[in-house]
Design a protein around this motif. Structure first.
Motif, PDB file in Angstrom:
ATOM      1  N   LEU A   1       4.969   7.291  20.021  1.00 59.90           N
ATOM      2  CA  LEU A   1       4.143   8.483  19.810  1.00 59.90           C
ATOM      3  C   LEU A   1       4.805   9.426  18.809  1.00 59.90           C
ATOM      4  O   LEU A   1       4.148   9.956  17.906  1.00 59.90           O
ATOM      5  N   ASP A   2       6.103   9.617  18.941  1.00 59.65           N
ATOM      6  CA  ASP A   2       6.832  10.469  17.998  1.00 59.65           C
ATOM      7  C   ASP A   2       6.700   9.945  16.568  1.00 59.65           C
ATOM      8  O   ASP A   2       6.499  10.717  15.629  1.00 59.65           O
ATOM      9  N   LYS A   3       6.820   8.636  16.403  1.00 55.27           N
ATOM     10  CA  LYS A   3       6.733   8.038  15.064  1.00 55.27           C
ATOM     11  C   LYS A   3       5.329   8.144  14.481  1.00 55.27           C
ATOM     12  O   LYS A   3       5.164   8.340  13.283  1.00 55.27           O
ATOM     13  N   ILE A   4       4.327   8.006  15.323  1.00 51.76           N
ATOM     14  CA  ILE A   4       2.950   8.159  14.840  1.00 51.76           C
ATOM     15  C   ILE A   4       2.736   9.566  14.309  1.00 51.76           C
ATOM     16  O   ILE A   4       2.167   9.760  13.235  1.00 51.76           O
ATOM     17  N   ILE A   5       3.230  10.538  15.031  1.00 54.43           N
ATOM     18  CA  ILE A   5       3.112  11.934  14.587  1.00 54.43           C
ATOM     19  C   ILE A   5       3.907  12.140  13.300  1.00 54.43           C
ATOM     20  O   ILE A   5       3.426  12.760  12.352  1.00 54.43           O
ATOM     21  N   LEU A   6       5.116  11.611  13.252  1.00 60.13           N
ATOM     22  CA  LEU A   6       5.957  11.720  12.060  1.00 60.13           C
ATOM     23  C   LEU A   6       5.278  11.122  10.836  1.00 60.13           C
ATOM     24  O   LEU A   6       5.325  11.680   9.745  1.00 60.13           O
ATOM     25  N   CYS A   7       4.629   9.992  11.018  1.00 60.51           N
ATOM     26  CA  CYS A   7       4.058   9.258   9.888  1.00 60.51           C
ATOM     27  C   CYS A   7       2.713   9.785   9.419  1.00 60.51           C
ATOM     28  O   CYS A   7       2.237   9.361   8.361  1.00 60.51           O
ATOM     29  N   LYS A   8       2.131  10.689  10.169  1.00 61.33           N
ATOM     30  CA  LYS A   8       0.807  11.199   9.803  1.00 61.33           C
ATOM     31  C   LYS A   8       0.787  11.713   8.362  1.00 61.33           C
ATOM     32  O   LYS A   8      -0.148  11.442   7.612  1.00 61.33           O
TER      33      LYS A   8
ATOM     34  N   ILE B   1      11.218   3.142  13.183  1.00 57.57           N
ATOM     35  CA  ILE B   1      11.312   2.068  14.166  1.00 57.57           C
ATOM     36  C   ILE B   1      11.444   2.689  15.550  1.00 57.57           C
ATOM     37  O   ILE B   1      12.047   3.743  15.718  1.00 57.57           O
ATOM     38  N   CYS B   2      10.832   2.041  16.526  1.00 55.94           N
ATOM     39  CA  CYS B   2      10.887   2.562  17.891  1.00 55.94           C
ATOM     40  C   CYS B   2      10.830   1.399  18.875  1.00 55.94           C
ATOM     41  O   CYS B   2      10.357   0.319  18.557  1.00 55.94           O
ATOM     42  N   ASN B   3      11.316   1.675  20.073  1.00 58.05           N
ATOM     43  CA  ASN B   3      11.360   0.604  21.066  1.00 58.05           C
ATOM     44  C   ASN B   3      10.788   0.990  22.417  1.00 58.05           C
ATOM     45  O   ASN B   3      10.917   0.245  23.376  1.00 58.05           O
ATOM     46  N   ASP B   4      10.151   2.151  22.488  1.00 53.31           N
ATOM     47  CA  ASP B   4       9.464   2.528  23.724  1.00 53.31           C
ATOM     48  C   ASP B   4       8.246   3.376  23.374  1.00 53.31           C
ATOM     49  O   ASP B   4       8.076   3.803  22.232  1.00 53.31           O
ATOM     50  N   GLU B   5       7.394   3.587  24.347  1.00 52.49           N
ATOM     51  CA  GLU B   5       6.124   4.278  24.084  1.00 52.49           C
ATOM     52  C   GLU B   5       6.318   5.731  23.677  1.00 52.49           C
ATOM     53  O   GLU B   5       5.572   6.254  22.854  1.00 52.49           O
ATOM     54  N   GLU B   6       7.311   6.375  24.231  1.00 53.61           N
ATOM     55  CA  GLU B   6       7.559   7.782  23.882  1.00 53.61           C
ATOM     56  C   GLU B   6       7.960   7.905  22.406  1.00 53.61           C
ATOM     57  O   GLU B   6       7.433   8.749  21.684  1.00 53.61           O
TER      58      GLU B   6
ATOM     59  N   LEU C   1       0.804  -1.221   0.000  1.00 51.73           N
ATOM     60  CA  LEU C   1       0.000   0.000   0.000  1.00 51.73           C
ATOM     61  C   LEU C   1       0.839   1.274   0.000  1.00 51.73           C
ATOM     62  O   LEU C   1       0.304   2.365  -0.149  1.00 51.73           O
ATOM     63  N   ASN C   2       2.163   1.146   0.174  1.00 53.22           N
ATOM     64  CA  ASN C   2       3.046   2.318   0.224  1.00 53.22           C
ATOM     65  C   ASN C   2       2.574   3.354   1.231  1.00 53.22           C
ATOM     66  O   ASN C   2       2.506   4.547   0.929  1.00 53.22           O
ATOM     67  N   ARG C   3       2.246   2.869   2.410  1.00 52.58           N
ATOM     68  CA  ARG C   3       1.905   3.752   3.522  1.00 52.58           C
ATOM     69  C   ARG C   3       2.942   3.529   4.607  1.00 52.58           C
ATOM     70  O   ARG C   3       3.500   2.441   4.709  1.00 52.58           O
ATOM     71  N   PRO C   4       3.218   4.525   5.401  1.00 51.23           N
ATOM     72  CA  PRO C   4       4.274   4.365   6.417  1.00 51.23           C
ATOM     73  C   PRO C   4       4.007   3.188   7.351  1.00 51.23           C
ATOM     74  O   PRO C   4       2.881   2.938   7.763  1.00 51.23           O
ATOM     75  N   ILE C   5       5.065   2.475   7.639  1.00 55.29           N
ATOM     76  CA  ILE C   5       4.999   1.336   8.545  1.00 55.29           C
ATOM     77  C   ILE C   5       5.851   1.665   9.758  1.00 55.29           C
ATOM     78  O   ILE C   5       7.029   2.012   9.623  1.00 55.29           O
ATOM     79  N   ILE C   6       5.250   1.561  10.917  1.00 55.64           N
ATOM     80  CA  ILE C   6       5.970   1.796  12.164  1.00 55.64           C
ATOM     81  C   ILE C   6       6.266   0.447  12.790  1.00 55.64           C
ATOM     82  O   ILE C   6       5.370  -0.373  12.965  1.00 55.64           O
ATOM     83  N   PHE C   7       7.515   0.224  13.094  1.00 55.01           N
ATOM     84  CA  PHE C   7       7.926  -0.994  13.779  1.00 55.01           C
ATOM     85  C   PHE C   7       8.106  -0.666  15.256  1.00 55.01           C
ATOM     86  O   PHE C   7       9.031   0.045  15.627  1.00 55.01           O
ATOM     87  N   TYR C   8       7.222  -1.189  16.079  1.00 59.50           N
ATOM     88  CA  TYR C   8       7.326  -1.028  17.536  1.00 59.50           C
ATOM     89  C   TYR C   8       7.932  -2.319  18.064  1.00 59.50           C
ATOM     90  O   TYR C   8       7.281  -3.360  18.093  1.00 59.50           O
ATOM     91  N   VAL C   9       9.191  -2.261  18.454  1.00 56.37           N
ATOM     92  CA  VAL C   9       9.916  -3.471  18.826  1.00 56.37           C
ATOM     93  C   VAL C   9      10.627  -3.304  20.179  1.00 56.37           C
ATOM     94  O   VAL C   9      11.841  -3.265  20.256  1.00 56.37           O
TER      95      VAL C   9
ATOM     96  N   PRO D   1      14.930  -4.561  10.908  1.00 57.39           N
ATOM     97  CA  PRO D   1      14.094  -3.388  10.623  1.00 57.39           C
ATOM     98  C   PRO D   1      14.861  -2.088  10.850  1.00 57.39           C
ATOM     99  O   PRO D   1      14.533  -1.064  10.267  1.00 57.39           O
ATOM    100  N   TYR D   2      15.906  -2.139  11.660  1.00 56.34           N
ATOM    101  CA  TYR D   2      16.728  -0.948  11.873  1.00 56.34           C
ATOM    102  C   TYR D   2      17.461  -0.546  10.601  1.00 56.34           C
ATOM    103  O   TYR D   2      17.776   0.621  10.403  1.00 56.34           O
ATOM    104  N   ASP D   3      17.719  -1.492   9.718  1.00 60.32           N
ATOM    105  CA  ASP D   3      18.397  -1.187   8.461  1.00 60.32           C
ATOM    106  C   ASP D   3      17.449  -0.595   7.425  1.00 60.32           C
ATOM    107  O   ASP D   3      17.775   0.380   6.767  1.00 60.32           O
ATOM    108  N   LEU D   4      16.276  -1.200   7.265  1.00 62.34           N
ATOM    109  CA  LEU D   4      15.368  -0.768   6.200  1.00 62.34           C
ATOM    110  C   LEU D   4      14.377   0.311   6.624  1.00 62.34           C
ATOM    111  O   LEU D   4      13.881   1.051   5.780  1.00 62.34           O
ATOM    112  N   PHE D   5      14.061   0.381   7.903  1.00 65.68           N
ATOM    113  CA  PHE D   5      13.031   1.311   8.367  1.00 65.68           C
ATOM    114  C   PHE D   5      13.546   2.166   9.525  1.00 65.68           C
ATOM    115  O   PHE D   5      12.841   2.400  10.498  1.00 65.68           O
ATOM    116  N   SER D   6      14.769   2.623   9.407  1.00 59.67           N
ATOM    117  CA  SER D   6      15.414   3.323  10.526  1.00 59.67           C
ATOM    118  C   SER D   6      14.648   4.555  11.000  1.00 59.67           C
ATOM    119  O   SER D   6      14.692   4.891  12.184  1.00 59.67           O
TER     120      SER D   6
END
Length: 93
Positions: free
Chosen positions: A50-57, A42-47, A9-17, A34-39
Protein backbone atom coordinates in the motif's frame (compact mmCIF):
# COMPACT_ATOMS: atom_id res chain seq x y z
CA UNK A 1 9.54 -11.39 -16.21
CA UNK A 2 6.48 -9.33 -17.15
CA UNK A 3 8.39 -6.28 -16.05
CA UNK A 4 10.44 -6.60 -19.26
CA UNK A 5 7.24 -5.86 -21.20
CA UNK A 6 6.27 -2.95 -18.98
CA UNK A 7 9.64 -1.28 -18.40
CA UNK A 8 9.59 0.29 -21.87
CA UNK A 9 6.75 2.57 -20.72
CA UNK A 10 8.92 4.24 -18.04
CA UNK A 11 6.19 3.98 -15.45
CA UNK A 12 6.85 2.92 -11.87
CA UNK A 13 7.05 -0.81 -11.33
CA UNK A 14 6.19 -2.25 -7.94
CA UNK A 15 7.66 -5.62 -7.09
CA UNK A 16 5.45 -7.42 -4.58
CA UNK A 17 7.56 -10.38 -3.51
CA UNK A 18 6.30 -11.88 -0.24
CA UNK A 19 7.96 -15.19 -1.13
CA UNK A 20 11.27 -13.88 -2.44
CA UNK A 21 13.52 -15.80 -0.03
CA UNK A 22 11.69 -19.08 -0.57
CA UNK A 23 11.68 -18.59 -4.34
CA UNK A 24 15.43 -18.05 -4.48
CA UNK A 25 16.09 -20.92 -2.11
CA UNK A 26 13.80 -23.55 -3.67
CA UNK A 27 12.93 -22.49 -7.22
CA UNK A 28 15.59 -20.81 -9.34
CA UNK A 29 17.84 -17.83 -9.76
CA UNK A 30 16.82 -14.47 -11.20
CA UNK A 31 18.56 -12.28 -13.78
CA UNK A 32 19.11 -9.79 -10.98
CA UNK A 33 17.84 -9.05 -7.53
CA UNK A 34 14.90 -6.65 -7.63
CA UNK A 35 16.22 -5.35 -4.31
CA UNK A 36 19.26 -4.03 -6.19
CA UNK A 37 17.55 -2.32 -9.13
CA UNK A 38 14.17 -1.38 -7.66
CA UNK A 39 14.94 -0.87 -3.98
CA UNK A 40 12.48 2.00 -3.60
CA UNK A 41 9.55 0.11 -5.14
CA UNK A 42 9.93 -3.41 -3.78
CA UNK A 43 7.79 -4.75 -0.96
CA UNK A 44 7.11 -8.04 0.74
CA UNK A 45 3.92 -7.51 2.71
CA UNK A 46 0.53 -5.89 2.20
CA UNK A 47 1.28 -2.86 4.35
CA UNK A 48 4.39 -1.96 2.38
CA UNK A 49 2.52 -2.69 -0.86
CA UNK A 50 0.00 0.00 0.00
CA UNK A 51 2.83 2.40 0.84
CA UNK A 52 4.48 1.71 -2.53
CA UNK A 53 1.25 2.23 -4.44
CA UNK A 54 0.86 5.62 -2.81
CA UNK A 55 4.52 6.44 -3.45
CA UNK A 56 4.26 5.50 -7.11
CA UNK A 57 1.12 7.49 -7.83
CA UNK A 58 3.17 10.53 -8.89
CA UNK A 59 6.64 8.98 -9.11
CA UNK A 60 8.76 9.86 -12.11
CA UNK A 61 11.10 7.09 -13.21
CA UNK A 62 13.68 6.62 -15.91
CA UNK A 63 14.43 2.99 -16.63
CA UNK A 64 16.42 3.65 -19.81
CA UNK A 65 19.66 2.20 -18.40
CA UNK A 66 17.86 -0.97 -17.30
CA UNK A 67 16.12 -1.21 -20.67
CA UNK A 68 19.42 -0.82 -22.49
CA UNK A 69 21.17 -3.42 -20.34
CA UNK A 70 18.53 -6.14 -20.63
CA UNK A 71 16.58 -5.25 -23.76
CA UNK A 72 19.08 -3.23 -25.80
CA UNK A 73 19.07 -5.71 -28.68
CA UNK A 74 15.31 -5.31 -29.07
CA UNK A 75 14.75 -3.45 -32.31
CA UNK A 76 11.25 -4.52 -33.34
CA UNK A 77 12.46 -7.08 -35.89
CA UNK A 78 12.60 -10.23 -33.75
CA UNK A 79 10.13 -12.18 -35.89
CA UNK A 80 11.96 -11.32 -39.10
CA UNK A 81 15.29 -12.38 -37.57
CA UNK A 82 13.86 -15.74 -36.49
CA UNK A 83 12.37 -16.40 -39.93
CA UNK A 84 15.68 -15.50 -41.57
CA UNK A 85 17.55 -17.80 -39.19
CA UNK A 86 15.18 -20.70 -39.90
CA UNK A 87 15.46 -20.09 -43.65
CA UNK A 88 19.25 -20.21 -43.36
CA UNK A 89 19.09 -23.47 -41.43
CA UNK A 90 16.68 -25.03 -43.92
CA UNK A 91 18.80 -24.01 -46.94
CA UNK A 92 21.77 -25.80 -45.44
CA UNK A 93 19.94 -29.15 -45.39
Amino acid sequence: SIFFDFIFLNRPIIFYVPDYDEYIKYERELYFSPYDLFSDTICNDEESLLDKIILCKNKIVNYSSIWEKYMGATDGFSSQKIVSFIDTLMMGK
